[in-house]
Write a protein that holds these residues in place. Structure first.
Motif, PDB file in Angstrom:
ATOM      1  N   GLU A  49      59.288  36.353  37.151  1.00 27.29           N
ATOM      2  CA  GLU A  49      58.509  36.106  35.931  1.00 27.29           C
ATOM      3  C   GLU A  49      57.099  35.610  36.265  1.00 27.29           C
ATOM      4  O   GLU A  49      56.142  35.896  35.549  1.00 27.29           O
ATOM      5  CB  GLU A  49      59.233  35.110  35.017  1.00 27.29           C
ATOM      6  N   TRP A  50      56.970  34.850  37.325  1.00 25.58           N
ATOM      7  CA  TRP A  50      55.661  34.375  37.790  1.00 25.58           C
ATOM      8  C   TRP A  50      54.789  35.585  38.137  1.00 25.58           C
ATOM      9  O   TRP A  50      53.624  35.682  37.746  1.00 25.58           O
ATOM     10  CB  TRP A  50      55.859  33.451  38.978  1.00 25.58           C
ATOM     11  N   THR A  51      55.374  36.516  38.861  1.00 25.47           N
ATOM     12  CA  THR A  51      54.650  37.731  39.231  1.00 25.47           C
ATOM     13  C   THR A  51      54.305  38.544  37.989  1.00 25.47           C
ATOM     14  O   THR A  51      53.190  39.054  37.863  1.00 25.47           O
ATOM     15  CB  THR A  51      55.480  38.567  40.221  1.00 25.47           C
ATOM     16  N   ALA A  52      55.243  38.656  37.064  1.00 26.14           N
ATOM     17  CA  ALA A  52      54.995  39.412  35.829  1.00 26.14           C
ATOM     18  C   ALA A  52      53.825  38.808  35.055  1.00 26.14           C
ATOM     19  O   ALA A  52      52.975  39.543  34.521  1.00 26.14           O
ATOM     20  CB  ALA A  52      56.253  39.458  34.974  1.00 26.14           C
ATOM     21  N   ARG A  53      53.763  37.490  34.978  1.00 31.78           N
ATOM     22  CA  ARG A  53      52.631  36.834  34.280  1.00 31.78           C
ATOM     23  C   ARG A  53      51.312  37.152  34.972  1.00 31.78           C
ATOM     24  O   ARG A  53      50.298  37.390  34.320  1.00 31.78           O
ATOM     25  CB  ARG A  53      52.850  35.328  34.189  1.00 31.78           C
ATOM     26  N   SER A  54      51.319  37.165  36.300  1.00 35.47           N
ATOM     27  CA  SER A  54      50.111  37.519  37.040  1.00 35.47           C
ATOM     28  C   SER A  54      49.667  38.932  36.698  1.00 35.47           C
ATOM     29  O   SER A  54      48.493  39.179  36.412  1.00 35.47           O
ATOM     30  CB  SER A  54      50.339  37.400  38.550  1.00 35.47           C
ATOM     31  N   VAL A  55      50.610  39.866  36.720  1.00 29.65           N
ATOM     32  CA  VAL A  55      50.283  41.261  36.416  1.00 29.65           C
ATOM     33  C   VAL A  55      49.789  41.388  34.979  1.00 29.65           C
ATOM     34  O   VAL A  55      48.813  42.109  34.711  1.00 29.65           O
ATOM     35  CB  VAL A  55      51.496  42.179  36.702  1.00 29.65           C
ATOM     36  N   GLU A  56      50.418  40.697  34.051  1.00 22.28           N
ATOM     37  CA  GLU A  56      49.947  40.731  32.658  1.00 22.28           C
ATOM     38  C   GLU A  56      48.506  40.231  32.553  1.00 22.28           C
ATOM     39  O   GLU A  56      47.693  40.798  31.815  1.00 22.28           O
ATOM     40  CB  GLU A  56      50.868  39.899  31.766  1.00 22.28           C
ATOM     41  N   ASN A  57      48.172  39.191  33.299  1.00 25.21           N
ATOM     42  CA  ASN A  57      46.791  38.685  33.305  1.00 25.21           C
ATOM     43  C   ASN A  57      45.835  39.714  33.901  1.00 25.21           C
ATOM     44  O   ASN A  57      44.716  39.887  33.412  1.00 25.21           O
ATOM     45  CB  ASN A  57      46.698  37.371  34.083  1.00 25.21           C
ATOM     46  N   TRP A  58      46.254  40.396  34.953  1.00 24.62           N
ATOM     47  CA  TRP A  58      45.403  41.423  35.557  1.00 24.62           C
ATOM     48  C   TRP A  58      45.172  42.571  34.583  1.00 24.62           C
ATOM     49  O   TRP A  58      44.061  43.081  34.465  1.00 24.62           O
ATOM     50  CB  TRP A  58      46.022  41.964  36.845  1.00 24.62           C
ATOM     51  N   ILE A  59      46.232  42.991  33.869  1.00 23.43           N
ATOM     52  CA  ILE A  59      46.114  44.070  32.883  1.00 23.43           C
ATOM     53  C   ILE A  59      45.130  43.666  31.787  1.00 23.43           C
ATOM     54  O   ILE A  59      44.255  44.449  31.397  1.00 23.43           O
ATOM     55  CB  ILE A  59      47.503  44.426  32.306  1.00 23.43           C
ATOM     56  N   ALA A  60      45.257  42.439  31.305  1.00 18.71           N
ATOM     57  CA  ALA A  60      44.352  41.947  30.256  1.00 18.71           C
ATOM     58  C   ALA A  60      42.906  41.899  30.760  1.00 18.71           C
ATOM     59  O   ALA A  60      41.970  42.236  30.015  1.00 18.71           O
ATOM     60  CB  ALA A  60      44.802  40.563  29.777  1.00 18.71           C
ATOM     61  N   ALA A  61      42.711  41.500  32.006  1.00 19.86           N
ATOM     62  CA  ALA A  61      41.356  41.433  32.564  1.00 19.86           C
ATOM     63  C   ALA A  61      40.720  42.820  32.615  1.00 19.86           C
ATOM     64  O   ALA A  61      39.526  42.968  32.323  1.00 19.86           O
ATOM     65  CB  ALA A  61      41.391  40.803  33.958  1.00 19.86           C
ATOM     66  N   TRP A  62      41.490  43.830  32.968  1.00 17.87           N
ATOM     67  CA  TRP A  62      40.956  45.191  32.983  1.00 17.87           C
ATOM     68  C   TRP A  62      40.477  45.595  31.595  1.00 17.87           C
ATOM     69  O   TRP A  62      39.412  46.199  31.440  1.00 17.87           O
ATOM     70  CB  TRP A  62      42.007  46.182  33.490  1.00 17.87           C
ATOM     71  N   ARG A  63      41.264  45.258  30.564  1.00 15.29           N
ATOM     72  CA  ARG A  63      40.870  45.609  29.188  1.00 15.29           C
ATOM     73  C   ARG A  63      39.588  44.886  28.788  1.00 15.29           C
ATOM     74  O   ARG A  63      38.721  45.455  28.143  1.00 15.29           O
ATOM     75  CB  ARG A  63      41.992  45.255  28.215  1.00 15.29           C
ATOM     76  N   THR A  64      39.462  43.637  29.182  1.00 13.82           N
ATOM     77  CA  THR A  64      38.319  42.821  28.796  1.00 13.82           C
ATOM     78  C   THR A  64      37.073  43.125  29.605  1.00 13.82           C
ATOM     79  O   THR A  64      35.977  43.246  29.054  1.00 13.82           O
ATOM     80  CB  THR A  64      38.666  41.319  28.971  1.00 13.82           C
ATOM     81  N   ASP A  65      37.231  43.242  30.920  1.00 13.20           N
ATOM     82  CA  ASP A  65      36.081  43.295  31.823  1.00 13.20           C
ATOM     83  C   ASP A  65      35.747  44.687  32.357  1.00 13.20           C
ATOM     84  O   ASP A  65      34.676  44.876  32.928  1.00 13.20           O
ATOM     85  CB  ASP A  65      36.316  42.365  33.022  1.00 13.20           C
ATOM     86  N   GLY A  66      36.668  45.638  32.219  1.00 10.28           N
ATOM     87  CA  GLY A  66      36.431  46.968  32.767  1.00 10.28           C
ATOM     88  C   GLY A  66      36.559  47.024  34.279  1.00 10.28           C
ATOM     89  O   GLY A  66      36.247  48.039  34.905  1.00 10.28           O
TER      90      GLY A  66
END
Length: 186
Positions: A49-66
């Motif tokens: 779950e720790w890893t999943a949260r990290s990946v979710e944050n990375w996915i969100a960053a791509w949407r926000t920052d390109g």
């Protein structure tokens, strides 16, 4: 000029692509390996779950920052060997970071990935400084930073580290103003 899609890229030896939740098991295998955390044992993932949260944050960053963190494979190979890229530090600077499987370390992949990420960060927002912070005893990461042309701009306690003796080094692609330095120290 139209912004180009940075979500799937290649370097001489690496395939880089935007992470998905399907990558969590392979990333957890890397992030739960104690050999990957010799410089920061408290960072080792003990729960997928720790890893999943990290990946979710990375996915969100791509949407926000390109731009953001890529999942890394050797060119033409399927297994994930690591991850890395840049993350936003409050719109002030980019933080350059990576982590590779123990078996993929020592082959120059961190330098290759980091050079690519540095170039892309400068393309997306050249006004932002690019920093890399690391623990003082992590001489391999310091060598990567120096190969990229980053220079040491700060040395001090590593806030939040369970080891009260830990020293954080901050490397940057330019001298940092007070706001950038505060972002780097958080």
């Amino acid at each position: 000029m139209t912004a180009r899609d940075l979500s799937a890229e290649e370097t001489a030896r690496l395939d880089l692509r935007r992470p998905t939740l399907e990558d969590v098991p392979a990333l957890f295998e890397i992030l739960s390996d104690p050999r990957v955390w010799t410089h920061l044992p408290s960072g080792r993932h003990t729960d997928p779950e720790w890893t999943a949260r990290s990946v979710e944050n990375w996915i969100a960053a791509w949407r926000t920052d390109g731009i953001g963190t890529w999942v890394v494979r050797e060119r033409g190979a399927e297994p994930i060997i690591g991850y890395g890229g840049v993350s936003d530090l409050g719109g002030i600077a980019w933080n350059l970071g990576y982590r590779f499987a123990a078996t993929a370390q020592g082959h120059g992949f961190a330098t290759e990935l980091s050079r690519h990420a540095l170039d892309r960060a400068r393309e997306v927002a050249p006004e932002r400084a690019v920093i890399a912070y690391l623990l003082e005893h992590n001489t391999a990461s310091a060598a990567v930073a120096r190969k990229l042309g980053l220079h040491l701009v700060d040395r001090g306690p590593d806030a939040g580290n369970p080891d009260p003796e830990a020293i954080r080094l901050v490397f940057a692609d330019r001298d940092l103003d007070d706001a950038e330095l505060r972002a780097a120290r958080r």
